[in-house]
Design a protein around this motif. Sequence first.
Motif, PDB file in Angstrom:
ATOM      1  N   GLU A   6       0.827  -1.200   0.000  1.00 46.74           N
ATOM      2  CA  GLU A   6       0.000   0.000   0.000  1.00 46.74           C
ATOM      3  C   GLU A   6       0.863   1.253   0.000  1.00 46.74           C
ATOM      4  O   GLU A   6       2.013   1.239   0.455  1.00 46.74           O
ATOM      5  CB  GLU A   6      -0.908   0.052   1.250  1.00 46.74           C
ATOM      6  CG  GLU A   6      -1.822  -1.125   1.453  1.00 46.74           C
ATOM      7  CD  GLU A   6      -1.260  -2.149   2.413  1.00 46.74           C
ATOM      8  OE1 GLU A   6      -2.066  -2.883   3.030  1.00 46.74           O
ATOM      9  OE2 GLU A   6      -0.017  -2.221   2.546  1.00 46.74           O
ATOM     10  N   SER A   7       0.283   2.341  -0.475  1.00 46.29           N
ATOM     11  CA  SER A   7       0.926   3.645  -0.436  1.00 46.29           C
ATOM     12  C   SER A   7      -0.148   4.715  -0.445  1.00 46.29           C
ATOM     13  O   SER A   7      -1.315   4.429  -0.741  1.00 46.29           O
ATOM     14  CB  SER A   7       1.879   3.832  -1.613  1.00 46.29           C
ATOM     15  OG  SER A   7       1.183   3.748  -2.840  1.00 46.29           O
ATOM     16  N   GLY A   8       0.251   5.944  -0.140  1.00 42.79           N
ATOM     17  CA  GLY A   8      -0.674   7.061  -0.228  1.00 42.79           C
ATOM     18  C   GLY A   8      -1.204   7.577   1.092  1.00 42.79           C
ATOM     19  O   GLY A   8      -1.920   8.583   1.121  1.00 42.79           O
ATOM     20  N   GLY A   9      -0.870   6.909   2.182  1.00 42.63           N
ATOM     21  CA  GLY A   9      -1.327   7.382   3.476  1.00 42.63           C
ATOM     22  C   GLY A   9      -0.598   8.657   3.879  1.00 42.63           C
ATOM     23  O   GLY A   9       0.359   9.081   3.231  1.00 42.63           O
ATOM     24  N   GLY A  10      -1.069   9.267   4.967  1.00 43.38           N
ATOM     25  CA  GLY A  10      -0.417  10.473   5.448  1.00 43.38           C
ATOM     26  C   GLY A  10      -1.280  11.223   6.418  1.00 43.38           C
ATOM     27  O   GLY A  10      -2.276  10.699   6.927  1.00 43.38           O
ATOM     28  N   LEU A  20      -5.429   6.265  -1.626  1.00 46.54           N
ATOM     29  CA  LEU A  20      -4.599   5.115  -1.323  1.00 46.54           C
ATOM     30  C   LEU A  20      -4.460   4.230  -2.554  1.00 46.54           C
ATOM     31  O   LEU A  20      -5.403   4.089  -3.335  1.00 46.54           O
ATOM     32  CB  LEU A  20      -5.197   4.299  -0.177  1.00 46.54           C
ATOM     33  CG  LEU A  20      -5.465   5.026   1.132  1.00 46.54           C
ATOM     34  CD1 LEU A  20      -5.977   4.042   2.184  1.00 46.54           C
ATOM     35  CD2 LEU A  20      -4.246   5.764   1.613  1.00 46.54           C
ATOM     36  N   SER A  21      -3.280   3.643  -2.693  1.00 47.69           N
ATOM     37  CA  SER A  21      -3.031   2.696  -3.779  1.00 47.69           C
ATOM     38  C   SER A  21      -2.470   1.408  -3.195  1.00 47.69           C
ATOM     39  O   SER A  21      -1.825   1.415  -2.143  1.00 47.69           O
ATOM     40  CB  SER A  21      -2.022   3.272  -4.774  1.00 47.69           C
ATOM     41  OG  SER A  21      -2.499   4.453  -5.371  1.00 47.69           O
ATOM     42  N   CYS A  22      -2.712   0.317  -3.894  1.00 53.59           N
ATOM     43  CA  CYS A  22      -2.181  -0.983  -3.489  1.00 53.59           C
ATOM     44  C   CYS A  22      -1.796  -1.721  -4.765  1.00 53.59           C
ATOM     45  O   CYS A  22      -2.604  -1.823  -5.695  1.00 53.59           O
ATOM     46  CB  CYS A  22      -3.226  -1.763  -2.719  1.00 53.59           C
ATOM     47  SG  CYS A  22      -2.799  -3.482  -2.376  1.00 53.59           S
ATOM     48  N   VAL A  23      -0.583  -2.230  -4.799  1.00 58.46           N
ATOM     49  CA  VAL A  23      -0.131  -2.972  -5.977  1.00 58.46           C
ATOM     50  C   VAL A  23       0.197  -4.400  -5.563  1.00 58.46           C
ATOM     51  O   VAL A  23       0.808  -4.649  -4.525  1.00 58.46           O
ATOM     52  CB  VAL A  23       1.099  -2.297  -6.625  1.00 58.46           C
ATOM     53  CG1 VAL A  23       2.257  -2.196  -5.668  1.00 58.46           C
ATOM     54  CG2 VAL A  23       1.489  -3.029  -7.898  1.00 58.46           C
ATOM     55  N   ALA A  24      -0.255  -5.333  -6.379  1.00 57.43           N
ATOM     56  CA  ALA A  24       0.045  -6.743  -6.169  1.00 57.43           C
ATOM     57  C   ALA A  24       1.201  -7.146  -7.068  1.00 57.43           C
ATOM     58  O   ALA A  24       1.228  -6.791  -8.250  1.00 57.43           O
ATOM     59  CB  ALA A  24      -1.182  -7.589  -6.479  1.00 57.43           C
ATOM     60  N   GLY A 112      -1.739  -6.623   2.748  1.00 59.67           N
ATOM     61  CA  GLY A 112      -0.595  -5.738   2.735  1.00 59.67           C
ATOM     62  C   GLY A 112      -0.143  -5.424   4.151  1.00 59.67           C
ATOM     63  O   GLY A 112      -0.760  -5.861   5.130  1.00 59.67           O
ATOM     64  N   GLN A 113       0.905  -4.626   4.253  1.00 61.25           N
ATOM     65  CA  GLN A 113       1.472  -4.292   5.560  1.00 61.25           C
ATOM     66  C   GLN A 113       0.772  -3.103   6.201  1.00 61.25           C
ATOM     67  O   GLN A 113       0.976  -2.842   7.393  1.00 61.25           O
ATOM     68  CB  GLN A 113       2.976  -4.007   5.422  1.00 61.25           C
ATOM     69  CG  GLN A 113       3.324  -2.595   4.977  1.00 61.25           C
ATOM     70  CD  GLN A 113       2.974  -2.300   3.527  1.00 61.25           C
ATOM     71  OE1 GLN A 113       2.691  -3.202   2.746  1.00 61.25           O
ATOM     72  NE2 GLN A 113       3.001  -1.022   3.167  1.00 61.25           N
ATOM     73  N   GLY A 114      -0.030  -2.393   5.435  1.00 59.27           N
ATOM     74  CA  GLY A 114      -0.791  -1.268   5.971  1.00 59.27           C
ATOM     75  C   GLY A 114      -0.137   0.075   5.731  1.00 59.27           C
ATOM     76  O   GLY A 114       1.087   0.188   5.612  1.00 59.27           O
ATOM     77  N   THR A 115      -0.984   1.104   5.651  1.00 59.97           N
ATOM     78  CA  THR A 115      -0.503   2.479   5.518  1.00 59.97           C
ATOM     79  C   THR A 115      -1.308   3.352   6.477  1.00 59.97           C
ATOM     80  O   THR A 115      -2.532   3.212   6.585  1.00 59.97           O
ATOM     81  CB  THR A 115      -0.616   2.974   4.070  1.00 59.97           C
ATOM     82  OG1 THR A 115      -0.044   4.281   3.959  1.00 59.97           O
ATOM     83  CG2 THR A 115      -2.056   3.022   3.583  1.00 59.97           C
ATOM     84  N   GLN A 116      -0.617   4.239   7.177  1.00 61.03           N
ATOM     85  CA  GLN A 116      -1.262   5.046   8.203  1.00 61.03           C
ATOM     86  C   GLN A 116      -1.967   6.248   7.593  1.00 61.03           C
ATOM     87  O   GLN A 116      -1.386   6.986   6.782  1.00 61.03           O
ATOM     88  CB  GLN A 116      -0.226   5.543   9.225  1.00 61.03           C
ATOM     89  CG  GLN A 116      -0.778   6.464  10.291  1.00 61.03           C
ATOM     90  CD  GLN A 116      -1.679   5.761  11.286  1.00 61.03           C
ATOM     91  OE1 GLN A 116      -1.338   4.688  11.784  1.00 61.03           O
ATOM     92  NE2 GLN A 116      -2.831   6.349  11.580  1.00 61.03           N
TER      93      GLN A 116
END
Length: 121
Positions: A6-10, A20-24, A112-116
Amino acid sequence: QVQLVESGGGLVQTGGSLRLSCVASGRIFSINDMGWYRQAPGKQRELVATITHGGTTNYADSVKGRFTISRDDFKKMLYLQMNNLEPEDTAVYYCNAEMWVASTTNFADYWGQGTQVTVSS
């Protein structure tokens, strides 16, 4: 190795937006249902939104009308557009996908590992 990232948190103010985005990645034969879940401190993980392979979506009542889930199967991507964010949306957001991957014989759940995501008042 198959993984979801995951990405895009903040950090964002009340009323703001995040995507938020998530790539497999890895040797993936097929992806079935996908979804976003979140876990706030001291609370259980809860469903935010899901999307089937055919594009049918489902949302938690608390995010309906504010969040939009989408996917791009060619890119093996999952997205969550979050608008009008509230402090109650503060949590770690996790990507989930039901995938059939190499060296297995059936679909299985991957996380995924998670995004805050932190929403300040």
